[in-house]
Enzyme design. Structure first.
Site, short mmCIF file in Angstrom:
data_model
loop_
_atom_site.label_atom_id
_atom_site.label_comp_id
_atom_site.label_asym_id
_atom_site.label_seq_id
_atom_site.Cartn_x
_atom_site.Cartn_y
_atom_site.Cartn_z
N GLU A 116 0.81 -1.22 0.00
CA GLU A 116 0.00 0.00 0.00
C GLU A 116 0.84 1.27 0.00
OE1 GLU A 116 -0.54 -2.62 1.94
OE2 GLU A 116 -2.65 -3.23 1.78
N PHE A 136 -11.04 -7.58 14.36
CA PHE A 136 -10.00 -8.04 13.44
C PHE A 136 -9.69 -6.94 12.41
CE2 PHE A 136 -8.78 -10.26 9.46
CZ PHE A 136 -7.51 -10.64 9.88
N GLN A 137 -8.43 -6.63 12.27
CA GLN A 137 -7.95 -5.60 11.34
C GLN A 137 -8.56 -4.23 11.61
OE1 GLN A 137 -8.09 -7.24 7.31
NE2 GLN A 137 -6.02 -8.00 7.65
N LYS A 167 -17.38 -0.99 6.86
CA LYS A 167 -17.90 -1.94 5.87
C LYS A 167 -19.43 -1.89 5.78
CE LYS A 167 -17.11 -6.61 4.22
NZ LYS A 167 -16.47 -7.91 4.49
N MET A 178 24.61 8.87 0.67
CA MET A 178 24.46 10.15 1.37
C MET A 178 24.84 10.01 2.84
SD MET A 178 23.94 13.25 0.87
CE MET A 178 22.89 13.88 -0.44
C1 LIG Z 1 12.87 5.64 4.47
C2 LIG Z 1 14.19 6.30 4.71
N1 LIG Z 1 15.06 5.75 5.59
C3 LIG Z 1 16.26 6.34 5.80
C4 LIG Z 1 16.60 7.49 5.16
C5 LIG Z 1 17.95 8.17 5.43
N2 LIG Z 1 18.76 8.17 4.19
C6 LIG Z 1 18.86 9.24 3.39
S1 LIG Z 1 19.79 8.96 2.01
C7 LIG Z 1 20.15 7.40 2.51
C8 LIG Z 1 21.01 6.51 1.67
C9 LIG Z 1 20.45 6.25 0.33
O1 LIG Z 1 21.24 5.31 -0.35
P1 LIG Z 1 21.01 5.05 -1.89
O2 LIG Z 1 19.58 4.89 -2.18
O3 LIG Z 1 21.89 3.96 -2.34
O4 LIG Z 1 21.43 6.44 -2.55
P2 LIG Z 1 22.89 7.10 -2.67
O5 LIG Z 1 22.97 8.14 -1.60
O6 LIG Z 1 23.90 6.03 -2.52
O7 LIG Z 1 22.89 7.71 -4.02
C10 LIG Z 1 19.52 7.11 3.74
C11 LIG Z 1 19.65 5.85 4.46
C12 LIG Z 1 15.64 8.04 4.28
N3 LIG Z 1 15.86 9.19 3.63
N4 LIG Z 1 14.46 7.42 4.06
#
Ligand SMILES: Cc1ncc(C[n+]2csc(CCOP(=O)(O)OP(=O)(O)O)c2C)c(N)n1
Ligand SMILES: [Mg+2]
Lengths: 186, 597
Positions: free
Chosen positions: B68, B130-131, B180, B498
């Site tokens: 979802e 439920f749910q 529902k 990042m």
């Molecule tokens: C759902 C979620 N969890 C954690 C983060 C923190 N976060 C930001 S960028 C990143 C790394 C992303 O890695 P990748 O998709 O391989 O992209 P890259 O930076 O290597 O280009 C994380 C863990 C986030 N933005 N969203």
């Protein structure tokens, strides 16, 4: 909000600028919020305050127009001018909110609160409690041989003052309604 | 809000005739009356009556997702690329809770969505059935508004109101929770025109006096800059067109947030590129040194301002926003204007022309000279390589090889997202879909499917990181099932890039949990779902591989193995002002602490 203890330079390790830039002169404001009386509307208002870290000092709510399905929420809050402006703007964009009035800055308002005080005591303390209640125009709404329940209405400061006086005389329970407020005049 | 957003054409039949039907039929009928052609969803016990009604008609297409959260991101992609609200249908309990990330994402980025969730029957609410989940409670802070409909006769009105609220003022997601028994009950249907009007009518017309003040400021400014955001995109293509006209006619420089890319064409001569934490040097310095900042539909996000107390210290600031709560929230401005940004631009353009189209030309020429000087720094410069694909190079080639096509780009979240914003160029609004406010890894892949469903013939590319992309990897089946030929362009650095960058620069190179271990063989994965898989690691093969991806008539998973330790610059470390930007060349000095003092 108390300032966090963050070492110099530490915020350069954060994804945010951790220093607090906000002005500190806080002031109490009474806001009147007219809302549709529908399920969840109070939760929306309260959720806004908790979610965005605003203060609630007092809150009252009741339907004021049955046919029109309107309720009035009176919130007493504290904040700097900028925060109060944000609170107003944030409240105003809640869909079932019709109107927000700052009764502290936009009007001269009368503010009243009702409180019930239970005071337990015998002898002189009991007589003194009753005497002070008369001065404060509090009514006795329940009485036993060793207790009174006083009903008092007035501005919140008056009720605070009455509470201070009752405490040494055997105050054991308090119920306060929170502030109801209206602008004076028309 | 533009016509386009409120937009859906209303069916022609007489709305005053009242018809009796089941709640489930009301849902489907109301969707048709709002011009909905596609919904994204997943069935379950509490929405079976609605699925039954969907089964018995052919006007609305249902896209069956695999999770979802992805349904909501698809609806966001659909909405952002069409200007129409996206519609989602999920079941109670886990169906609704799975939608929460998407709702929050849409709220932060002001994307109009109407989400329907099933609920246990009214008489069972509160019994831990439920749910059962308190869906309106859970989604209250992540929707613009939500409703639990307990009265079948209120259902039609509620749906009509939901479309109005989602699309008017500052757009956003709304949710309708449908027990529902309400779906089974018979009730009266009233059409959108006959519906009870709600009181919700945000102000859209600008105050004429404020427009006049703005025009006076435009006439006198010596170092002006337009700072624009997603609000311009939300105001519709006509607003973007008029803004472009105003920018070109005044000759003022323009920068934009991540959210606003494409409103002014990147090929336009006044374009400075994106601003903010990873924005361009010239854009951030223009913001810092300007004497007039005209903010159109942006909200002074902390990724934009850097250190608030040093933000653009010498400028007169004008802020135009349809949401009064955005104004003076972070930065106090001199001229606040609450209005639909499109209407404000139109009014300002008219008045400015009527007063003789004046600007301070001599001063502005000098300002441009200064800006040209900043541009010479060439802030996006990176060290090229003959042997390794640099992520920037991959995007430069993707840009070059797709130029001239009507191309839609989505992204995940991370370094690749920032590089995409820096190196890909957008000449039209609604072509760039990225999770700006919430920064949701896992957004881009489902969003690209939503875009593709709305534009079946278009070239739709998700620029992804290998880590983010896996967060909604299950949607491969959805793309296959619905023949969505989306291109997944993964800049695979085998790192949570990042995060790794922050750890390198700010946490003493301690790389805690920031690498991608046990990655799948992406080519085999593609084949397992009936996609095409491409792997590329040599810069010399890159062009051919990209062309192969573009030319393939079907979904493609492109595993682009890139340099693992590249950092994204420029970068404004948080808490620093705009004029203390780090460029690639400064990184070593910064790490050793020299720049920290
Ligand atoms: C759902 C979620 N969890 C954690 C983060 C923190 N976060 C930001 S960028 C990143 C790394 C992303 O890695 P990748 O998709 O391989 O992209 P890259 O930076 O290597 O280009 C994380 C863990 C986030 N933005 N969203
Ligand atoms: Mg990565």
């Amino acid at each position: 909000m108390a300032a966090l203890n963050i070492g110099t330079g530490a915020s350069s390790h954060s994804a945010y600028d951790l220093r607090d830039h906000h002005e500190t002169a806080e002031r109490s404001h009474t806001l009147a919020v007219i809302v549709d009386n529908e399920a969840g509307v109070l939760a929306r208002v309260i959720g806004l305050f908790s979610g965005r870290g605003y203060n609630i000092d007092s809150l009252t709510v009741a339907e004021i127009d049955h046919a029109g399905h309107r309720s009035r929420i009176t919130v007493v809050t504290r904040g700097t001018e900028a925060v109060i402006e944000q609170i107003r703007a944030q409240l105003s964009r809640i869909v079932p909110v019709h109107q927000v009035t700052d009764l502290t800055t936009e009007a001269v308002a009368v503010e009243r609160e009702l409180a019930l005080f239970k005071v337990q005591g015998k002898g002189d303390a009991r007589i003194e409690a009753l005497r002070l209640a008369e001065i404060f125009r509090a009514n006795v709404v329940d009485s036993t041989l060793e207790s009174f329940v006083f009903e008092i209405t007035g501005a919140p400061e008056k009720i605070d003052a009455f509470a201070d006086l009752m405490r040494p005389l055997g105050l054991i329970d308090v119920a306060r309604t929170g502030v109801a407020a209206l602008a004076r005049g028309v | 809000m533009s016509e386009q957003m409120t937009g859906a054409p209303v069916a022609q039949q007489d709305r005053m005739t009242q018809e009796t039907m089941t709640g489930a039929q009301i849902v489907v009928r109301a969707l048709k009356d709002h011009g909905v052609d596609t919904i994204f969803g997943y069935p379950g016990g509490a929405v079976l009556p609605i699925y039954d009604a969907i089964f018995q008609q052919n006007d609305i297409r249902h896209i069956l997702v695999r999770h979802e959260q992805a349904a909501v991101h698809m609806a966001e992609g659909y909405a952002r690329s069409t200007g129409k609200p996206g519609v989602v249908l999920v079941t109670s309990g886990p169906g609704a809770t799975n939608a929460v990330t998407g709702l929050t994402d849409a709220l932060m980025d002001s994307i109009p969505l109407v989400v329907f969730s099933g609920q246990v029957p009214t008489f069972m609410i509160g019994t831990d059935a439920f749910q059962e989940a308190d869906t309106v409670g859970i989604t209250r802070p992540c929707t613009k508004h939500n409703w639990l409909v307990k009265e079948p006769d209120a259902l039609a009105d509620t749906i009509h109101q939901a479309f109005t609220v989602a699309t008017s003022g500052r757009p956003g997601p709304v949710l309708i929770d449908l027990p529902k028994d309400v779906q089974f009950a018979t009730a009266t249907y009233v059409g959108p025109k006959a519906a009870k009007p709600g009181h919700y009518r945000p102000r859209t017309e600008p105050d004429p006096q404020a427009v006049e003040r703005l025009v006076e400021l435009i006439e006198r400014a010596e170092r002006p800059v337009f700072y624009t955001g997603g609000g311009v995109i939300n105001a519709g293509p006509e607003a973007a067109r008029q803004m472009t006209e105003l920018v070109e006619a005044t000759g003022f420089p323009i920068t934009s947030t991540l959210m606003g890319l494409g409103a002014y064409p990147a090929s336009g001569k006044n374009w400075l590129g994106m601003l903010g934490m990873h924005g361009l040097y010239e854009a951030n310095l223009a913001m810092h040194d300007c004497d007039l900042m005209i903010c159109l539909g942006a909200r002074f996000d902390d990724r934009i301002t850097g250190r608030v107390s040093d933000f653009s210290p010498g400028s007169v600031k004008v802020h135009v926003d349809i949401d009064p709560s955005s104004i003076n929230k972070i930065i106090r401005v001199d001229l606040p204007i609450v209005a639909d940004v499109g209407k404000l631009i139109a009014a300002a353009l008219d008045l400015w022309k009527a007063r003789g189209s004046k600007t301070n030309r001599a001063a502005i020429e000098g300002w441009w000279k200064q800006i040209e000087g900043w541009k010479k720094i060439n802030c996006l410069a990176y060290a090229g390589s003959e042997t390794t694909i640099k992520p920037q190079y991959a995007l430069e080639r993707l840009e070059a090889l797709t130029r001239g096509r009507d191309r839609y780009i989505t992204t995940e979240v991370g370094q690749h997202q920032m590089w995409a914003a820096q190196f890909l160029h957008f000449d039209k609004p609604n072509r760039w879909m990225t999770s700006g406010g919430l920064g949701t890894m896992g957004y881009g892949f489902p969003a690209s499917i939503g875009v593709q469903i709305a534009h079946p013939e278009a070239l739709v590319i998700n620029v992804a990181g290998e880590a983010s992309w896996q967060m909604n990897v299950q949607e491969m089946g959805t793309a296959t099932q619905f023949f969505a030929p989306v291109k997944q362009f993964i800049l695979n650095n085998e790192r949570l890039g990042m995060v790794r960058q922050w750890q390198e620069l700010l946490h003493g190179e301690r790389y805690s949990q920031s690498w991608s271990e046990s990655l799948p063989d992406f080519v085999k994965l593609a084949e397992a779902y009936g996609w095409k898989g491409i792997i590329c690691s040599d810069p010399k093969d890159l062009d051919d591989a990209i062309m192969e991806m573009i030319d393939y008539d079907g979904p493609v998973l492109f595993d682009c193995l890139v340099e693992k330790h590249e950092n994204c610059f420029p970068m404004i470390p948080s808490g620093k002002p705009h004029n203390e930007m780090l460029l690639a060349a400064d990184a070593e000095a910064f790490k050793s602490g020299a720049a920290l003092v």
